[in-house]
Design a protein around this motif. Structure first.
Motif, PDB file in Angstrom:
ATOM      1  N   GLY A 295     -44.129 -54.229  62.778  1.00 36.48           N
ATOM      2  CA  GLY A 295     -43.110 -53.283  62.983  1.00 36.48           C
ATOM      3  C   GLY A 295     -42.218 -52.987  61.931  1.00 36.48           C
ATOM      4  O   GLY A 295     -42.769 -52.967  60.633  1.00 36.48           O
ATOM      5  N   ARG A 296     -40.882 -52.398  62.140  1.00 37.76           N
ATOM      6  CA  ARG A 296     -40.137 -52.103  61.041  1.00 37.76           C
ATOM      7  C   ARG A 296     -39.292 -53.127  60.606  1.00 37.76           C
ATOM      8  O   ARG A 296     -38.590 -53.643  61.183  1.00 37.76           O
ATOM      9  CB  ARG A 296     -39.613 -50.725  61.668  1.00 37.76           C
ATOM     10  N   TYR A 297     -39.162 -53.192  59.249  1.00 33.62           N
ATOM     11  CA  TYR A 297     -38.388 -54.155  58.662  1.00 33.62           C
ATOM     12  C   TYR A 297     -37.174 -53.414  57.658  1.00 33.62           C
ATOM     13  O   TYR A 297     -37.701 -52.503  57.002  1.00 33.62           O
ATOM     14  CB  TYR A 297     -38.965 -55.404  57.442  1.00 33.62           C
ATOM     15  N   ARG A 298     -35.912 -53.686  57.693  1.00 35.27           N
ATOM     16  CA  ARG A 298     -35.002 -53.233  57.238  1.00 35.27           C
ATOM     17  C   ARG A 298     -34.233 -54.046  56.272  1.00 35.27           C
ATOM     18  O   ARG A 298     -33.789 -55.251  56.828  1.00 35.27           O
ATOM     19  CB  ARG A 298     -33.967 -52.441  57.951  1.00 35.27           C
ATOM     20  N   CYS A 299     -33.961 -53.603  54.870  1.00 34.80           N
ATOM     21  CA  CYS A 299     -33.301 -54.488  53.996  1.00 34.80           C
ATOM     22  C   CYS A 299     -31.910 -53.821  53.759  1.00 34.80           C
ATOM     23  O   CYS A 299     -31.924 -52.584  53.300  1.00 34.80           O
ATOM     24  CB  CYS A 299     -34.088 -54.677  52.776  1.00 34.80           C
ATOM     25  N   VAL A 300     -30.803 -54.440  54.103  1.00 39.28           N
ATOM     26  CA  VAL A 300     -29.293 -53.960  54.115  1.00 39.28           C
ATOM     27  C   VAL A 300     -28.753 -54.676  52.765  1.00 39.28           C
ATOM     28  O   VAL A 300     -28.765 -56.067  52.687  1.00 39.28           O
ATOM     29  CB  VAL A 300     -28.695 -54.080  55.059  1.00 39.28           C
ATOM     30  N   LEU A 301     -28.135 -53.927  51.606  1.00 34.34           N
ATOM     31  CA  LEU A 301     -27.651 -54.593  50.470  1.00 34.34           C
ATOM     32  C   LEU A 301     -25.888 -54.072  50.895  1.00 34.34           C
ATOM     33  O   LEU A 301     -25.712 -53.159  51.092  1.00 34.34           O
ATOM     34  CB  LEU A 301     -27.884 -53.934  49.353  1.00 34.34           C
ATOM     35  N   GLU A 302     -25.127 -55.069  50.780  1.00 31.98           N
ATOM     36  CA  GLU A 302     -23.551 -54.921  50.946  1.00 31.98           C
ATOM     37  C   GLU A 302     -23.013 -55.549  49.708  1.00 31.98           C
ATOM     38  O   GLU A 302     -23.260 -56.688  49.300  1.00 31.98           O
ATOM     39  CB  GLU A 302     -23.290 -55.368  52.247  1.00 31.98           C
ATOM     40  N   ASN A 303     -22.008 -54.650  49.056  1.00 31.04           N
ATOM     41  CA  ASN A 303     -21.007 -55.157  48.113  1.00 31.04           C
ATOM     42  C   ASN A 303     -19.533 -54.993  48.750  1.00 31.04           C
ATOM     43  O   ASN A 303     -19.006 -54.038  48.910  1.00 31.04           O
ATOM     44  CB  ASN A 303     -21.078 -54.226  46.780  1.00 31.04           C
ATOM     45  N   PRO A 304     -19.278 -56.291  49.019  1.00 28.57           N
ATOM     46  CA  PRO A 304     -17.822 -56.623  49.638  1.00 28.57           C
ATOM     47  C   PRO A 304     -16.800 -55.992  48.736  1.00 28.57           C
ATOM     48  O   PRO A 304     -15.484 -55.694  49.101  1.00 28.57           O
ATOM     49  CB  PRO A 304     -17.705 -57.833  49.937  1.00 28.57           C
ATOM     50  N   ALA A 305     -16.987 -56.226  47.319  1.00 28.92           N
ATOM     51  CA  ALA A 305     -16.017 -55.841  46.445  1.00 28.92           C
ATOM     52  C   ALA A 305     -15.740 -54.455  46.398  1.00 28.92           C
ATOM     53  O   ALA A 305     -14.503 -53.785  46.453  1.00 28.92           O
ATOM     54  CB  ALA A 305     -15.974 -56.225  45.184  1.00 28.92           C
ATOM     55  N   THR A 306     -16.812 -53.610  46.596  1.00 27.92           N
ATOM     56  CA  THR A 306     -16.566 -51.940  46.599  1.00 27.92           C
ATOM     57  C   THR A 306     -16.589 -51.362  48.014  1.00 27.92           C
ATOM     58  O   THR A 306     -16.045 -50.158  48.124  1.00 27.92           O
ATOM     59  CB  THR A 306     -17.649 -51.486  45.983  1.00 27.92           C
ATOM     60  N   GLY A 307     -17.103 -52.083  49.095  1.00 24.84           N
ATOM     61  CA  GLY A 307     -17.304 -51.861  50.267  1.00 24.84           C
ATOM     62  C   GLY A 307     -18.431 -50.822  50.590  1.00 24.84           C
ATOM     63  O   GLY A 307     -18.540 -50.079  51.553  1.00 24.84           O
ATOM     64  N   LEU A 308     -19.418 -50.745  49.507  1.00 28.80           N
ATOM     65  CA  LEU A 308     -20.681 -49.744  49.543  1.00 28.80           C
ATOM     66  C   LEU A 308     -21.595 -50.622  50.094  1.00 28.80           C
ATOM     67  O   LEU A 308     -21.790 -51.869  49.805  1.00 28.80           O
ATOM     68  CB  LEU A 308     -20.904 -49.249  48.259  1.00 28.80           C
ATOM     69  N   LEU A 310     -26.184 -50.001  51.124  1.00 29.66           N
ATOM     70  CA  LEU A 310     -27.528 -49.133  51.179  1.00 29.66           C
ATOM     71  C   LEU A 310     -28.576 -50.009  51.742  1.00 29.66           C
ATOM     72  O   LEU A 310     -28.262 -51.177  51.820  1.00 29.66           O
ATOM     73  CB  LEU A 310     -27.948 -48.884  49.771  1.00 29.66           C
ATOM     74  N   TYR A 311     -29.663 -49.220  52.447  1.00 29.73           N
ATOM     75  CA  TYR A 311     -30.722 -49.954  52.884  1.00 29.73           C
ATOM     76  C   TYR A 311     -32.010 -49.061  52.632  1.00 29.73           C
ATOM     77  O   TYR A 311     -32.135 -48.261  52.389  1.00 29.73           O
ATOM     78  CB  TYR A 311     -30.358 -50.115  54.510  1.00 29.73           C
ATOM     79  N   ARG A 312     -32.927 -49.951  52.757  1.00 34.44           N
ATOM     80  CA  ARG A 312     -34.570 -49.414  52.684  1.00 34.44           C
ATOM     81  C   ARG A 312     -35.257 -50.208  53.804  1.00 34.44           C
ATOM     82  O   ARG A 312     -35.148 -51.297  54.174  1.00 34.44           O
ATOM     83  CB  ARG A 312     -35.033 -49.999  51.251  1.00 34.44           C
ATOM     84  N   GLU A 313     -36.198 -49.410  54.348  1.00 33.40           N
ATOM     85  CA  GLU A 313     -36.952 -49.631  55.590  1.00 33.40           C
ATOM     86  C   GLU A 313     -38.633 -49.637  55.078  1.00 33.40           C
ATOM     87  O   GLU A 313     -38.789 -48.821  54.195  1.00 33.40           O
ATOM     88  CB  GLU A 313     -36.622 -48.568  56.724  1.00 33.40           C
ATOM     89  N   VAL A 314     -39.307 -50.627  55.653  1.00 39.89           N
ATOM     90  CA  VAL A 314     -40.905 -50.752  55.570  1.00 39.89           C
ATOM     91  C   VAL A 314     -41.307 -50.877  56.899  1.00 39.89           C
ATOM     92  O   VAL A 314     -40.961 -51.860  57.693  1.00 39.89           O
ATOM     93  CB  VAL A 314     -41.173 -51.570  54.211  1.00 39.89           C
TER      94      VAL A 314
END
Length: 377
Positions: A295-308, A310-314
């Motif tokens: 199935g579909r796997y999603r990797c989510v990157l979070e920076n609490p210091a900036t509040g930004l 991003l994610y990538r799926e495979v």
């Protein structure tokens, strides 16, 4: 009565002409002045007002307070021929005239600030020169402080303050002299600098020019700037192609998720078909792939210091050749079963129809029907 005639001396006219020519060739004395490079001193410093272009033969040198030399404004005078000094009404024990005619201060004080005039007399002329003598407080190294220790790139403003009593303050950002522009604003007294946004590795430093035109700088502060994530890179074993990983059931699958544009290091979250997983690192490993793990796997990157974030799926799926083999096997078996059933049902229907027709034919032969013409009725 005739007056006696003066005896004419032919050499007298020659001597007179020679004297006039000699005087015309004598260079005039240069105009004296007070050296402008030594007019500013700090409180408590030993200082001196230096007379330049002093004539070689001087009969009297006098120093005065103010711009108009007079007996009332005289500080002290000096007669080089007799090497004698004469204090005046403005004299104090910290002042004296050197043998070179300079006014010497053993210790400068605030009250010494003002104009001073020197008058120099020779056998032929008198000259005067005036200068402004200034005494100021020494300025120490300026201090520098920021209103925030950590800021987000392109998002947070920074207020920098230069702590100094100096009136002339300059600012350097990334070692370059700056003024107000779209990125920054200086206060009217130049003692505060507002950076409306910052970039990673930005540095700030303030500079002062003190009373004696000497330059002093504060410490250099490199801003602590957080940023990103701005990109996400994903790689896997087996290698993903167009964000799809082809892997056989029972094989090992590794998925790695990284970024090169994030500070501090981001936090990671993983989901599988929308459901959260317990993995919190930058990679996951499926040691023996099962059907449920496809199935579909999603990797989510979070920076609490900036509040930004991003994610990538495979997508993890079985290889295409395996899928085609399995699909052809199941489809042929299915259609074979359907074909058998249809053949059986068709055969039964055909047999029933033939039996029905044969029964009708036999019945008609046993019981013939006499047809009478209607004209005979």
């Amino acid at each position: 009565m005739d007056l006696p005639r003066t005896r004419h001396n032919p050499w007298r006219g020659l001597f007179l002409v020679a004297g006039l020519v000699a005087c015309s060739l004598c260079p005039a004395s240069a105009q004296i002045y007070i050296n402008p490079e030594f007019l500013k001193w700090f409180v408590g410093e030993e200082s001196e007002l230096i007379v330049m272009d002093m004539p070689k033969v001087v009969t009297d040198i006098s120093w005065h307070r103010g711009t108009q030399p007079s007996e009332d404004t005289r500080i002290i005078s000096y007669q080089p021929p007799s090497k004698t000094w004469a204090p005046g009404p403005e004299y104090n024990s910290r002042m004296n005239v050197t043998s070179y005619g300079n006014l010497y201060f053993s210790r400068a004080e605030w009250g010494d600030t003002g104009h001073y005039t020197v008058r120099v007399a020779t056998d032929r002329e008198k000259q005067t020169a005036t200068a402004l003598f200034q005494v100021g407080e020494p300025s120490g190294k300026p201090g520098l402080s920021l209103n925030a220790t950590s800021v987000a790139e392109y998002l947070d403003p920074v207020l920098a303050t230069c702590h100094t009593d100096a009136t002339k303050v300059l600012w350097h950002v990334n070692s370059r002299l700056v003024s107000s522009n779209d990125q920054m604003t200086l206060s009217p007294d130049n003692k505060t600098l507002t950076l409306h946004w910052v970039r990673r590795y930005d540095s700030v430093q303030c500079q002062i020019v003190n009373f004696k035109d000497e330059v002093q700088r504060s410490e250099l502060i490199v801003l602590s700037v957080t940023y990103g994530p701005y990109d996400v890179s994903l790689w896997s074993k087996p290698q993903n192609v167009f964000d799809t990983i082809g892997a056989e059931i029972g094989s090992k699958v590794e998925i790695n998720c990284t970024t090169l544009s994030c500070w501090p290091s981001p936090k990671y979250r993983w989901t599988h078909n929308g459901a959260p997983l317990s993995y919190s690192g930058h990679s996951i490993t499926l040691w023996s792939l099962t059907k449920e793990q496809l199935g579909r796997y999603r990797c989510v990157l979070e920076n609490p210091a900036t509040g930004l974030s991003l994610y990538r799926e495979v997508i993890v799926d079985r290889p295409r050749d395996s899928l085609q083999a399995d699909s052809s096997f199941h489809l042929s078996g299915y259609f074979s079963g359907v074909l058998i059933v249809l053949t059986f049902l068709g055969g039964v229907s055909l047999c029933g129809l033939l039996a029905f027709k044969l029964t009708q034919l036999c019945s008609a032969r046993r019981n013939p029907v006499l047809q009478v013409p209607t004209s005979d009725l």
